[in-house]
Design an enzyme around this catalytic site. Structure first.
Site, PDB file in Angstrom:
ATOM      1  N   GLY A 140      42.707 -10.781  82.755  1.00 42.70           N
ATOM      2  CA  GLY A 140      41.574 -10.022  82.240  1.00 42.70           C
ATOM      3  C   GLY A 140      41.172  -8.955  83.237  1.00 42.70           C
TER       4      GLY A 140
ATOM      5  N   ASN B 153      38.505  -6.720  85.540  1.00 47.11           N
ATOM      6  CA  ASN B 153      37.372  -7.169  86.348  1.00 47.11           C
ATOM      7  C   ASN B 153      36.160  -7.357  85.450  1.00 47.11           C
ATOM      8  OD1 ASN B 153      38.480  -4.923  88.861  1.00 47.11           O
ATOM      9  ND2 ASN B 153      38.626  -7.128  88.920  1.00 47.11           N
ATOM     10  N   GLY B 154      35.502  -8.499  85.594  1.00 47.13           N
ATOM     11  CA  GLY B 154      34.299  -8.755  84.804  1.00 47.13           C
ATOM     12  C   GLY B 154      34.570  -9.334  83.434  1.00 47.13           C
TER      13      GLY B 154
ATOM     14  N   GLY C  72      35.485 -12.249  82.706  1.00 44.29           N
ATOM     15  CA  GLY C  72      35.000 -13.623  82.588  1.00 44.29           C
ATOM     16  C   GLY C  72      36.015 -14.663  83.034  1.00 44.29           C
TER      17      GLY C  72
ATOM     18  N   GLU D 187      42.764 -16.015  91.595  1.00 52.16           N
ATOM     19  CA  GLU D 187      43.383 -14.964  92.409  1.00 52.16           C
ATOM     20  C   GLU D 187      43.782 -15.497  93.781  1.00 52.16           C
ATOM     21  OE1 GLU D 187      41.341 -11.200  92.184  1.00 52.16           O
ATOM     22  OE2 GLU D 187      40.351 -11.808  90.329  1.00 52.16           O
TER      23      GLU D 187
HETATM   24  N1  ATP Z   1      26.321 -15.579  89.417  1.00 52.82           N
HETATM   25  C1  ATP Z   1      26.263 -14.670  88.427  1.00 52.82           C
HETATM   26  N2  ATP Z   1      25.064 -14.308  87.906  1.00 52.82           N
HETATM   27  C2  ATP Z   1      24.982 -13.406  86.900  1.00 52.82           C
HETATM   28  N3  ATP Z   1      26.034 -12.811  86.349  1.00 52.82           N
HETATM   29  C3  ATP Z   1      27.258 -13.115  86.805  1.00 52.82           C
HETATM   30  C4  ATP Z   1      27.434 -14.062  87.885  1.00 52.82           C
HETATM   31  N4  ATP Z   1      28.754 -14.160  88.133  1.00 52.82           N
HETATM   32  C5  ATP Z   1      29.374 -13.332  87.273  1.00 52.82           C
HETATM   33  N5  ATP Z   1      28.481 -12.709  86.466  1.00 52.82           N
HETATM   34  C6  ATP Z   1      28.805 -11.761  85.381  1.00 52.82           C
HETATM   35  O1  ATP Z   1      29.604 -12.420  84.417  1.00 52.82           O
HETATM   36  C7  ATP Z   1      30.659 -11.582  83.981  1.00 52.82           C
HETATM   37  C8  ATP Z   1      31.993 -12.260  84.209  1.00 52.82           C
HETATM   38  O2  ATP Z   1      32.173 -12.456  85.599  1.00 52.82           O
HETATM   39  P1  ATP Z   1      33.466 -13.110  86.225  1.00 52.82           P
HETATM   40  O3  ATP Z   1      33.196 -13.314  87.669  1.00 52.82           O
HETATM   41  O4  ATP Z   1      33.847 -14.286  85.438  1.00 52.82           O
HETATM   42  O5  ATP Z   1      34.544 -11.956  86.048  1.00 52.82           O
HETATM   43  P2  ATP Z   1      36.089 -11.974  86.422  1.00 52.82           P
HETATM   44  O6  ATP Z   1      36.843 -11.878  85.158  1.00 52.82           O
HETATM   45  O7  ATP Z   1      36.403 -13.103  87.295  1.00 52.82           O
HETATM   46  O8  ATP Z   1      36.252 -10.604  87.210  1.00 52.82           O
HETATM   47  P3  ATP Z   1      37.158 -10.282  88.494  1.00 52.82           P
HETATM   48  O9  ATP Z   1      38.521  -9.992  87.974  1.00 52.82           O
HETATM   49  O10 ATP Z   1      36.524  -9.085  89.075  1.00 52.82           O
HETATM   50  O11 ATP Z   1      37.119 -11.458  89.404  1.00 52.82           O
HETATM   51  C9  ATP Z   1      30.508 -10.274  84.717  1.00 52.82           C
HETATM   52  O12 ATP Z   1      29.853  -9.367  83.871  1.00 52.82           O
HETATM   53  C10 ATP Z   1      29.641 -10.599  85.896  1.00 52.82           C
HETATM   54  O13 ATP Z   1      28.847  -9.520  86.256  1.00 52.82           O
HETATM   55 MG    MG Z   2      37.017 -13.325  89.249  1.00 50.59          MG
END
Ligand code: ATP
Ligand code: MG
Lengths: 298, 287
Positions: free
Chosen positions: B40, B42-43, B45, B171
């Site tokens: 996915g 960045n962001g 989920g 990752e």
């Molecule tokens: N502790 C938190 N409090 C509030 N929102 C959060 C928190 N952690 C993540 N988010 C939000 O939830 C969504 C998903 O975050 P997540 O960390 O799961 O992304 P990701 O797919 O792992 O991204 P990346 O590839 O950058 O690691 C994002 O919009 C993020 O801003």
């Molecule tokens: Mg992540």
């Protein structure tokens, strides 16, 4: 390489007799030092204890770092002596020994200042020797054997290990701020860096607790220990000797009402003046030096 | 048919203090012994999805979780994270924030001590696990004095030592050099094949997924948009492009060839199959 070198006080690796003594007797020594030091007012005993600790430092092969770390005594000691000479922390009446313009020096102050200094020096040296010759993990394992709660112990160990990290982080943030053109020296520059370091610390602690809990940290039930600290017969002999010596010194001190030997210390007014001038100027000098450093350091 | 070891049943999760859900109506399941890659932007989920499996979401982070996550027959929401530790091993994305001990050996020992593993077993398991991640002899090194890549390996070792049924890695190779990356994925593949460990890897590198995973799950804005075999997913070059996701070079190549009418076969998603395909093509032209 290892970040532990960044700690002001930590294990100096080695294989001396002292390194091989079980942490428990060593901890007992420190506790006994503190107890005896605060029961006695006998400077011979106090400085004897300091000398013994120094001797242990020599046996442990840690004299150099020991003296380096013990340097902290210089500002404390000099301020202590200077202040005590002017206002002894003992009951009045005080015997006046010299007059320096508006400043009156008292004989009792010199002796009592030496007692206070002796207590600090003896306990500090002993604590340093133990810390420098004991692996921190062994120390914490022993504490947990003594039923110090696992979590508390863990917190202490973690704090110990995070100090150098935060030192490094302050450095990184300072240079980041500087590269963005932030001005200021010394305290002015350090203060704003506390905010990001603090925020970073909270984030780190949260992630760390998630990581630890995910590894089962805090599980109920039987826990085992990876660090095995075994005691030898000689360890217990050392502990018993120390306890006996402490009991003896402690009892004599109590029976003799502090066991003060101030009559042994006969001082001329000139000596008192010299001690005061030297300690006051050392103390003021250190303060001035520290101030200059903090403003000049960029 | 075997029962799934992980089931997400219509899971929607919103972080505390936010409006839009980080995970939106997610349903999928994973069979024991599967090697699943989660992909996915960045962001999207992906991290949040991983955190649901051992209950960090919502038990430790709070927020609002609807639907159920079932792991090894347990409703994750009803157990403390530390109780899930025996089943799920989780390697987080920031290696430095997973280090808490004075030596690498003790870092690995944390999980074992808390699980009550006897000392005699620990002194065998710790060096074995260090060797497994390529850190043989690192027992007494300070974790915070290691390089980012070495810390990543240690974080993996700290989890592997507990022999979890499910290994989740977020990752896990972002700080590793190409050889290091390959070592980690080879190791996970070995644990998967030989010990039947269920592996879930969150990764941005599509080549890696095409090579190792049995299945790829693609997340976008908190929703599962694609879920299938790597071959199936990575042949959908246009769909992935619309999601701004990269496809393996081999798939991109064959799509380009197909658009020019030069390629009519199946889309190769692994480098080896692309090489075979191009060879066939060249031979056909020569002959
Ligand atoms: N502790 C938190 N409090 C509030 N929102 C959060 C928190 N952690 C993540 N988010 C939000 O939830 C969504 C998903 O975050 P997540 O960390 O799961 O992304 P990701 O797919 O792992 O991204 P990346 O590839 O950058 O690691 C994002 O919009 C993020 O801003
Ligand atoms: Mg992540």
């Amino acid at each position: 390489m290892s970040m532990q070198g960044a700690l002001p006080v930590s294990l100096i690796p080695g294989d001396s007799v002292l390194h091989r003594v079980h942490p428990l007797p060593k901890m007992i020594w420190v506790v006994l030092y503190v107890v005896v030091a605060f029961m006695t007012q006998n400077i011979i005993v106090l400085y004897g204890m300091a000398l013994l600790a120094l001797l242990l430092g020599i046996i442990g092969g840690v004299v150099k770092p020991l003296l380096k770390a013990a340097f902290i005594i210089v500002p404390i000691g000099s301020s202590l002596l200077a202040l005590q000479l002017m206002a002894p922390a003992v009951e009045q009446p005080w015997t006046q020994i010299a007059q320096l313009g508006p400043i009156t020096l008292y004989e009792d102050g010199l002796y009592y200042g030496l007692v206070l200094l002796g207590r600090i020096v003896a306990c500090l040296l002993m604590a340093l020797v133990v810390v420098m010759t004991t692996h921190p993990s062994d120390l914490f394992t022993t504490l947990s054997k003594l039923k110090v709660p696992y979590t508390l112990n863990f917190m202490m160990a973690m704090t110990l290990q995070l100090i150098p990290v935060f030192q490094r982080e302050v450095g990184i943030i300072l240079s980041a701020q500087k590269s963005r053109g932030m001005k200021g020296n010394g305290f002015q520059a350090v203060l704003p860096s506390f905010v990001p370091v603090f925020v970073g610390a909270i984030e780190r602690v949260q992630q760390l607790s998630i990581s630890l809990e995910s590894r089962g940290f805090g599980s109920a039930g039987h826990k085992t220990s990876y660090r095995q600290v075994r005691g030898k017969a000689s360890d217990w002999v050392l502990a018993v000797i120390a306890i006996a010596a402490a009991a003896l010194l402690g009892t004599v001190s109590i029976m003799r009402g502090g066991w003060s030997v101030s009559e042994l210390l006969v001082v001329e007014p000139a000596t008192a003046v010299a001690v005061w001038v030297v300690s006051a100027s050392v103390f003021l000098g250190i303060i001035a030096f520290a101030l200059i450093l903090s403003f000049r350091k960029s | 048919m075997t029962d799934p070891i992980i089931t997400f049943d219509n899971v929607t999760y919103t972080y505390p203090g936010t409006e839009t859900p980080a995970l939106d109506s997610i349903s999928f399941s994973v069979l024991p012994g599967e090697y699943v890659a989660v992909l996915g932007l960045n962001g999207a989920g992906t991290t949040t999805l991983g955190l649901c499996v051992n209950g960090v979401v919502p038990t430790m982070l709070g927020g609002d979780l609807e639907g159920t996550v079932t792991v090894a027959g347990l409703d994750v929401g009803e157990y403390a994270v530390r109780e899930m530790a025996k089943i799920v091993g989780m390697v987080f994305d920031n290696p430095e924030f997973q280090m808490s001990q004075l030596s690498a050996a003790e870092e690995i020992a944390v999980g074992l001590e808390n699980a009550g593993v006897p000392y005699e077993d620990m002194i065998r398991i710790i060096p074995e696990t260090l060797a497994l991640v390529g850190l043989a002899g690192f027992e007494e090194r300070s974790p915070l004095g290691l390089s980012g890549g070495q810390q990543q390996r240690l974080a993996i070792a700290a989890v592997l030592a507990m022999s979890p049924q499910i290994l989740i890695m977020d990752e896990p190779t972002s700080n590793l050099d190409p050889i290091g990356k390959q070592e980690v994925f080879d190791m996970a593949a070995r644990l998967n094949k030989e010990k039947g460990m269920t592996v879930i890897v969150i990764e941005h590198e599509v080549e890696v997924m095409a090579r190792y995973a049995d299945r790829v799950i693609v997340l976008n804005e908190g929703k599962v948009v694609l879920n299938g075999t790597p071959h199936d997913i990575f042949s959908r070059v246009d769909e992935l492009a619309a999601l701004h996701l990269r496809v393996p070079e081999s798939a991109a190549l064959s799509t380009l060839l197909a658009r020019q009418g030069l390629w009519k076969g199946e889309t190769p998603t692994r480098t080896e199959s692309a090489v075979d395909a191009v060879n066939t093509l060249l031979e056909a032209r020569r002959g």
